[in-house]
Design a protein around this motif. Structure first.
Motif, PDB file in Angstrom:
ATOM      1  N   LEU A  36      14.394  24.830  -0.123  1.00 31.66           N
ATOM      2  CA  LEU A  36      15.235  24.861   1.073  1.00 31.66           C
ATOM      3  C   LEU A  36      16.544  25.587   0.813  1.00 31.66           C
ATOM      4  N   CYS A  37      17.149  25.299  -0.328  1.00 28.46           N
ATOM      5  CA  CYS A  37      18.389  26.010  -0.680  1.00 28.46           C
ATOM      6  C   CYS A  37      18.121  27.502  -0.834  1.00 28.46           C
ATOM      7  N   GLY A  38      17.005  27.832  -1.475  1.00 31.87           N
ATOM      8  CA  GLY A  38      16.674  29.241  -1.698  1.00 31.87           C
ATOM      9  C   GLY A  38      16.417  30.007  -0.420  1.00 31.87           C
ATOM     10  N   TYR A  39      15.773  29.365   0.553  1.00 30.18           N
ATOM     11  CA  TYR A  39      15.511  30.051   1.822  1.00 30.18           C
ATOM     12  C   TYR A  39      16.817  30.507   2.462  1.00 30.18           C
TER      13      TYR A  39
ATOM     14  N   ASP B 290       8.473  34.504  -1.302  1.00 24.66           N
ATOM     15  CA  ASP B 290       7.267  34.739  -2.093  1.00 24.66           C
ATOM     16  C   ASP B 290       7.129  33.740  -3.240  1.00 24.66           C
ATOM     17  N   PHE B 291       8.217  33.500  -3.966  1.00 19.72           N
ATOM     18  CA  PHE B 291       8.139  32.595  -5.113  1.00 19.72           C
ATOM     19  C   PHE B 291       7.835  31.159  -4.670  1.00 19.72           C
TER      20      PHE B 291
ATOM     21  N   ALA C 120       5.516  22.652   5.748  1.00 22.72           N
ATOM     22  CA  ALA C 120       6.133  22.810   7.064  1.00 22.72           C
ATOM     23  C   ALA C 120       7.465  23.531   6.953  1.00 22.72           C
ATOM     24  N   ASP C 121       8.251  23.200   5.925  1.00 22.94           N
ATOM     25  CA  ASP C 121       9.525  23.894   5.705  1.00 22.94           C
ATOM     26  C   ASP C 121       9.307  25.390   5.533  1.00 22.94           C
ATOM     27  N   HIS C 122       8.305  25.729   4.725  1.00 25.00           N
ATOM     28  CA  HIS C 122       8.059  27.140   4.425  1.00 25.00           C
ATOM     29  C   HIS C 122       7.668  27.900   5.682  1.00 25.00           C
ATOM     30  N   LEU C 123       6.805  27.300   6.487  1.00 29.17           N
ATOM     31  CA  LEU C 123       6.414  27.959   7.729  1.00 29.17           C
ATOM     32  C   LEU C 123       7.611  28.103   8.667  1.00 29.17           C
TER      33      LEU C 123
ATOM     34  N   GLY D 231       8.057  31.871   8.762  1.00 29.56           N
ATOM     35  CA  GLY D 231       7.188  32.326   9.851  1.00 29.56           C
ATOM     36  C   GLY D 231       5.796  32.722   9.396  1.00 29.56           C
ATOM     37  N   ARG D 232       5.460  32.442   8.130  1.00 29.06           N
ATOM     38  CA  ARG D 232       4.165  32.842   7.578  1.00 29.06           C
ATOM     39  C   ARG D 232       3.118  31.754   7.809  1.00 29.06           C
ATOM     40  N   MET D 233       2.118  32.073   8.592  1.00 30.94           N
ATOM     41  CA  MET D 233       1.088  31.095   8.916  1.00 30.94           C
ATOM     42  C   MET D 233      -0.062  31.104   7.914  1.00 30.94           C
ATOM     43  N   GLU D 234      -0.353  32.228   7.297  1.00 32.54           N
ATOM     44  CA  GLU D 234      -1.522  32.343   6.438  1.00 32.54           C
ATOM     45  C   GLU D 234      -1.476  31.374   5.250  1.00 32.54           C
ATOM     46  N   PRO D 235      -0.337  31.204   4.560  1.00 36.39           N
ATOM     47  CA  PRO D 235      -0.319  30.217   3.465  1.00 36.39           C
ATOM     48  C   PRO D 235      -0.647  28.815   3.938  1.00 36.39           C
ATOM     49  N   VAL D 236      -0.214  28.483   5.159  1.00 40.32           N
ATOM     50  CA  VAL D 236      -0.511  27.168   5.712  1.00 40.32           C
ATOM     51  C   VAL D 236      -2.008  27.017   5.950  1.00 40.32           C
TER      52      VAL D 236
END
Length: 208
Positions: free
Chosen positions: A7-10, A17-18, A60-63, A67-72
């Motif tokens: 979260l801090c990194g975003y 990516d990482f 959920a945080d990452h999405l 905005g990337r749906m494919e990893p989810v």
């Protein structure tokens, strides 16, 4: 730890990516009991149940941030398997803390929350308020993810389960004398109250 770091990194770096690769690696450590290995890649004799629930929140945080749906989409079969395993360990509409020395019931480096209360490894039924609050948050997150992926039936099931657990929390953990939620409930569970317990229940929307 990884959730807070990501979260801090975003926000500091706008770098996704990482964390995406790390989340995938953690997910590959899914065990037969529905919990994740404590670290990945590894085989470790203990795991922390609450951290597996936090992994679903991380997805959920990452999405939300990337905005990337494919990893989810790639992770959702693991989420489904995890939630099915937890659902099988319900009692009175709450998630029982898993028994055995391989489970470290850790929530915070504070007295009574570091997994040492009552010794390592549960031998009787016990409900942990922090674990159930994390569970509600994870179910809410999973419902959102399944909905976005077009899996409406699974989304409805997660939302329904979240509401059942949310409604069961006050009856099991509220202590009228202390006017606070106790951390643990069950046979041989000593009285324990903590700020973290209250905060998590508030975050989960389980306080009437």
């Amino acid at each position: 730890d990884s959730r807070n770091e990501a979260l801090c990194g975003y926000y500091c770096f706008g770098e996704y990516d990482f964390p995406q690769a790390s989340l995938d690696l953690l997910g590959r450590g899914l065990r037969d009991d529905g919990y994740l290995e404590l670290c990945a890649p590894a085989r470790i004799p203990i795991t922390i149940p609450a951290f597996s629930l936090a992994w679903i929140l991380e997805l959920a945080d990452h999405l939300l941030c990337s905005g990337r749906m494919e990893p989810v989409r790639r992770a959702l079969p693991r989420v489904r398997a995890m939630l099915a395993a937890y659902r099988a360990n319900w009692k009175d509409n709450l998630l029982l803390s898993p028994r055995g020395s391989q489970y470290w019931q850790f929530y915070e480096w504070a007295d009574g929350l570091d997994g040492q209360l009552g010794g390592r490894g549960l031998e009787t039924d016990r409900w942990d308020a922090p674990l159930n609050a994390f569970y509600v948050l994870a179910l809410d997150a999973a419902a959102w993810l399944f909905r976005l992926a077009g899996e409406n039936r699974l989304a409805d099931e997660c939302a329904s389960d979240a509401q059942k657990v949310r409604q069961a929390i006050p009856g099991r953990f509220w202590d009228d004398q202390e006017q606070a939620f106790c951390t643990y409930a069950g046979p041989q569970s000593p009285p324990h109250f903590a700020q973290l317990t209250q905060a998590l229940i508030l975050c989960a929307g389980a306080c009437p």
